[in-house]
Scaffold this motif. Sequence first.
Motif, PDB file in Angstrom:
ATOM      1  N   LYS A   8       0.840  -1.199   0.000  1.00 20.49           N
ATOM      2  CA  LYS A   8       0.000   0.000   0.000  1.00 20.49           C
ATOM      3  C   LYS A   8       0.874   1.248   0.000  1.00 20.49           C
ATOM      4  O   LYS A   8       1.840   1.333   0.753  1.00 20.49           O
ATOM      5  CB  LYS A   8      -0.887  -0.002   1.246  1.00 20.49           C
ATOM      6  N   ASN A   9       0.493   2.224  -0.831  1.00 16.57           N
ATOM      7  CA  ASN A   9       1.173   3.517  -0.837  1.00 16.57           C
ATOM      8  C   ASN A   9       0.714   4.300   0.388  1.00 16.57           C
ATOM      9  O   ASN A   9      -0.455   4.655   0.503  1.00 16.57           O
ATOM     10  CB  ASN A   9       0.839   4.287  -2.119  1.00 16.57           C
ATOM     11  N   ILE A  10       1.632   4.565   1.309  1.00 22.85           N
ATOM     12  CA  ILE A  10       1.306   5.320   2.519  1.00 22.85           C
ATOM     13  C   ILE A  10       1.968   6.696   2.520  1.00 22.85           C
ATOM     14  O   ILE A  10       2.010   7.369   3.549  1.00 22.85           O
ATOM     15  CB  ILE A  10       1.703   4.535   3.787  1.00 22.85           C
ATOM     16  N   ASN A  11       2.472   7.125   1.368  1.00 22.42           N
ATOM     17  CA  ASN A  11       3.135   8.418   1.275  1.00 22.42           C
ATOM     18  C   ASN A  11       2.137   9.525   1.605  1.00 22.42           C
ATOM     19  O   ASN A  11       1.122   9.672   0.929  1.00 22.42           O
ATOM     20  CB  ASN A  11       3.699   8.613  -0.138  1.00 22.42           C
ATOM     21  N   PRO A  12       2.421  10.334   2.639  1.00 21.30           N
ATOM     22  CA  PRO A  12       1.468  11.377   3.028  1.00 21.30           C
ATOM     23  C   PRO A  12       1.364  12.508   2.006  1.00 21.30           C
ATOM     24  O   PRO A  12       0.430  13.297   2.059  1.00 21.30           O
ATOM     25  CB  PRO A  12       2.027  11.883   4.357  1.00 21.30           C
ATOM     26  N   GLU A  32      -3.633   3.682  -2.265  1.00 17.47           N
ATOM     27  CA  GLU A  32      -3.889   2.600  -3.227  1.00 17.47           C
ATOM     28  C   GLU A  32      -3.051   1.369  -2.881  1.00 17.47           C
ATOM     29  O   GLU A  32      -1.900   1.469  -2.464  1.00 17.47           O
ATOM     30  CB  GLU A  32      -3.545   3.064  -4.640  1.00 17.47           C
ATOM     31  N   VAL A  33      -3.647   0.209  -3.077  1.00 19.13           N
ATOM     32  CA  VAL A  33      -2.976  -1.071  -2.850  1.00 19.13           C
ATOM     33  C   VAL A  33      -2.714  -1.692  -4.218  1.00 19.13           C
ATOM     34  O   VAL A  33      -3.607  -1.731  -5.070  1.00 19.13           O
ATOM     35  CB  VAL A  33      -3.841  -2.010  -1.987  1.00 19.13           C
ATOM     36  N   ILE A  34      -1.476  -2.160  -4.425  1.00 12.62           N
ATOM     37  CA  ILE A  34      -1.135  -2.827  -5.677  1.00 12.62           C
ATOM     38  C   ILE A  34      -0.558  -4.206  -5.379  1.00 12.62           C
ATOM     39  O   ILE A  34      -0.015  -4.438  -4.304  1.00 12.62           O
ATOM     40  CB  ILE A  34      -0.142  -2.003  -6.535  1.00 12.62           C
ATOM     41  N   ALA A  35      -0.712  -5.104  -6.337  1.00 20.67           N
ATOM     42  CA  ALA A  35      -0.142  -6.448  -6.222  1.00 20.67           C
ATOM     43  C   ALA A  35       1.173  -6.479  -6.988  1.00 20.67           C
ATOM     44  O   ALA A  35       1.238  -6.044  -8.138  1.00 20.67           O
ATOM     45  CB  ALA A  35      -1.110  -7.480  -6.786  1.00 20.67           C
ATOM     46  N   TRP A  86       5.749   2.875   1.429  1.00 20.79           N
ATOM     47  CA  TRP A  86       5.080   1.582   1.236  1.00 20.79           C
ATOM     48  C   TRP A  86       4.991   0.782   2.525  1.00 20.79           C
ATOM     49  O   TRP A  86       5.892   0.814   3.353  1.00 20.79           O
ATOM     50  CB  TRP A  86       5.851   0.740   0.215  1.00 20.79           C
ATOM     51  N   GLU A  87       3.893   0.032   2.647  1.00 20.54           N
ATOM     52  CA  GLU A  87       3.773  -0.950   3.721  1.00 20.54           C
ATOM     53  C   GLU A  87       3.156  -2.215   3.141  1.00 20.54           C
ATOM     54  O   GLU A  87       2.365  -2.171   2.192  1.00 20.54           O
ATOM     55  CB  GLU A  87       2.957  -0.427   4.890  1.00 20.54           C
ATOM     56  N   LEU A  88       3.534  -3.335   3.711  1.00 27.55           N
ATOM     57  CA  LEU A  88       3.002  -4.626   3.304  1.00 27.55           C
ATOM     58  C   LEU A  88       1.577  -4.757   3.820  1.00 27.55           C
ATOM     59  O   LEU A  88       1.294  -4.442   4.974  1.00 27.55           O
ATOM     60  CB  LEU A  88       3.872  -5.746   3.874  1.00 27.55           C
ATOM     61  N   VAL A  89       0.675  -5.204   2.954  1.00 32.58           N
ATOM     62  CA  VAL A  89      -0.713  -5.447   3.350  1.00 32.58           C
ATOM     63  C   VAL A  89      -0.795  -6.918   3.737  1.00 32.58           C
ATOM     64  O   VAL A  89      -0.554  -7.797   2.908  1.00 32.58           O
ATOM     65  CB  VAL A  89      -1.691  -5.115   2.200  1.00 32.58           C
ATOM     66  N   LYS A  90      -1.117  -7.165   4.986  1.00 25.08           N
ATOM     67  CA  LYS A  90      -1.201  -8.542   5.474  1.00 25.08           C
ATOM     68  C   LYS A  90      -2.440  -9.217   4.899  1.00 25.08           C
ATOM     69  O   LYS A  90      -3.509  -8.609   4.846  1.00 25.08           O
ATOM     70  CB  LYS A  90      -1.268  -8.570   7.005  1.00 25.08           C
TER      71      LYS A  90
END
Length: 99
Positions: A8-12, A32-35, A86-90
């Motif tokens: 997931k894009n977590i850029n503020p 937004e979440v991307i694979a 970015w952060e990993l989406v569990k």
Amino acid sequence: MATFVRVKNINPLGAVTVVLPDDGRRDVAAGEVIAVTPEQAGRPAQWRKPRDGDDLAFMEVRRGDDGEIAEVHDLGEGLLAQPDNWELVKPTADRKEND
């Protein structure tokens, strides 16, 4: 079948431009979440024990009480090496990673 993980894009500050081998260059909106493949996702920075082949001249190190290098700061790689973006989406129980 390819394996994917979700990040997931977590850029503020908003959108982040990425270049992915299969997807080309694209903007990813904030939230937004991307694979991506595990290789593209990479891994975050971490402290770890030194390994053969580490270029210690370019790594931050922690020394033990004996003065020997006990840990090195591995900067990570891929998207997850950019913790401000970015952060990993569990995965959840109702969603498998390859869905």
